[in-house]
Design an enzyme around this catalytic site. Structure first.
Site, short mmCIF file in Angstrom:
data_model
loop_
_atom_site.label_atom_id
_atom_site.label_comp_id
_atom_site.label_asym_id
_atom_site.label_seq_id
_atom_site.Cartn_x
_atom_site.Cartn_y
_atom_site.Cartn_z
CG LEU A 180 -19.96 32.70 -23.18
CD1 LEU A 180 -20.42 32.09 -21.86
CD2 LEU A 180 -21.16 33.18 -23.98
CG ASP A 299 -9.32 40.90 -10.71
OD1 ASP A 299 -9.12 42.12 -10.92
OD2 ASP A 299 -9.29 40.04 -11.61
#
Length: 471
Positions: A180, A299
């Site tokens: 993915l 992040d």
């Protein structure tokens, strides 16, 4: 359970015996004594004649006695004396009533106690059956490893541990066709388990201390976080030194793929983009305002914002996340993605919740303009989206020209200006000038239709064309 219930039935039987004894005692004392007094008086009145015949008294004496009796019969007899015996009926009735009430309460409590023990035994039996069935499918429920120092026992919850053969089979031996995406520490694969259950499996590359720390950190945080806009952790696996994390599958992939992939944002309308921004802000607000201590994601970027089949956004990848209470200058290694890292963190190592707000502002600019956070101007030169867009974001005459062509002329100009203003505030170089994520959330809610989670009413008049706007 029978041994635990033994005292209660004995107590009920004793109380009932006392009640019956008291009632019978009260009934025996309440017998009237007037009949005995009347019978004694009648027997005394008949005794003279009987005694005369029985003892054979001479006739003269009998005649004299009869005369005396005749004389005495002429004098009226005194009235009969009735003796009334008083008993303490009321006190005994009250005692009997109290004992009956005690017996009733005791029976009720014993029944409730027996029902509670029965429910507990059923629950424990059901838990054992569930655990055994999960083990049969190759999934075991075990606590998070005790070596995770930041996890408190009171907040630790069960996380599924997957057997490696089941992961290998579900991903077709981690086939490239099931991949993915690629992250900083590994790749993510689609997994199809038995009974149609699907998930996403991240395989962390390498076994160094950084990889180990990210693995433990993600299990620690996601193991105790539950929010609609934060991806759910399903389990983990450790096999031959390799680490695997299993998440819920997000069918639409990442926001980065939708914006910068082959579709180039064609599936993302203006309202869908604002919904994604609102969902992301809600996830960040939960981390900053409702977690104790607050969590800094560190992040946040478009590749870590995942979308389900209905374009609901969820924040993922908590490997670099930290608790704000444990952050000191120089204590946290500089980490992040170029283009999303706040200036104060990049230059001075200062990390706060406002660092996440800066990254959110960059994501908002991506949604607004359809551009990547950093673009190459030449083989040796890169340009930040913030540096390029800032002069045009504050100029209403230039703002429409930098909007993503896919959504150009599809929104209310006032909404466009408001989103641009929020983005400008979020990417301010000075952290104190940036808003709290809660303020950002309140600014975005009125821009999202009610059916998508906001407060914008459907059926409002059509938005004017930007080209015809006086701005």
């Amino acid at each position: 359970m029978e041994m635990a219930l033994t005292p209660l039935p004995l107590l009920c039987s004793s109380v009932l015996f006392l009640v019956l004894s008291s009632c019978s005692l009260a009934n025996g004392r309440d017998t009237p004594s007037s009949s005995s007094s009347s019978s004694s008086s009648s027997s005394s009145s008949s005794s003279p004649a009987t005694s005369t015949v029985a003892t054979g008294i001479p006739a003269a004496a009998a005649a004299a006695a009869n005369g005396t009796a005749a004389l005495s019969s002429a004098v009226p007899a005194p009235p009969p004396v009735v003796i009334v015996v008083h008993h303490h009926f009321h006190r005994e009735l009250v005692i009997a009533a109290v004992l009956a009430c005690i017996a009733t309460v005791t029976i009720f409590l014993s029944t409730l106690y027996a029902w509670t023990l029965w429910r507990r035994s059923r629950r424990s039996t059901g838990g054992k059956v569930a655990r055994s069935s999960d083990a049969a499918k190759g999934i075991k429920l075990v606590p998070i490893l005790s070596r995770f120092n930041s996890v408190k026992m009171s907040r630790k919850r069960l996380v599924g541990m997957f057997e490696y053969p089941s992961l290998e089979a579900a991903t077709e031996k981690f086939s490239e066709s099931n991949m993915l995406g690629v992250g900083g520490f590994g790749r993510v694969y689609k997994a199809a388990f038995d009974a149609g259950v699907t998930a996403a499996v991240k395989r962390l590359d390498g076994g160094g201390p950084d990889c180990e720390k990210e693995f433990e950190n993600e299990l620690d945080l996601l193991g105790r976080i539950r929010h609609p806009n934060i991806v759910s952790l399903l389990g983990f696996c450790i096999h031959e030194g390799n680490h695997y994390i299993v998440y819920e599958l997000m069918e639409k992939g990442s926001l980065e793929t939708q914006l910068h992939g082959s579709s180039h944002g064609s599936t993302l309308s203006w309202h869908i983009r604002m919904k994604i921004a609102l969902d992301t802000a809600r996830g960040l607000e939960y981390l900053h305002e409702h977690c104790s201590p607050p969590v800094i994601h560190r992040d946040l970027k478009s590749s870590n914002i995942l979308l389900d089949s209905d374009f609901n956004a969820k924040i993922a990848d908590f490997g670099l996340a930290v608790s704000s209470g444990s952050v000191n200058k120089g204590s946290v290694k500089l980490s992040g993605t170029l283009g999303y890292v706040a200036p104060e963190y990049l230059l001075d190592g200062k990390l706060t919740e406002k660092s996440d707000v800066y990254a959110f502002g960059v994501v908002l600019l991506e949604l607004l303009m359809g551009r990547k956070p950093v673009e190459k101007m030449s083989p040796s030169q890169c340009q930040s989206i913030v540096t390029w867009a800032m002069p045009q974001l504050t100029d209403r005459s230039k703002l429409p020209s930098i909007v993503d062509p896919v959504i150009k002329d599809t929104m209310d100009p006032k909404h466009l200006y408001q989103v641009a203003a929020v983005a400008v505030l979020c990417v301010q170089a000075e952290p104190s000038y940036r808003p709290l994520i809660t303020d950002v959330l309140h600014s975005l809610v009125p821009l999202v239709p009610t059916e998508l989670g906001g407060t914008l009413r459907a059926g409002e008049p059509p938005s004017p064309n930007l080209r015809n706007s006086p701005c």
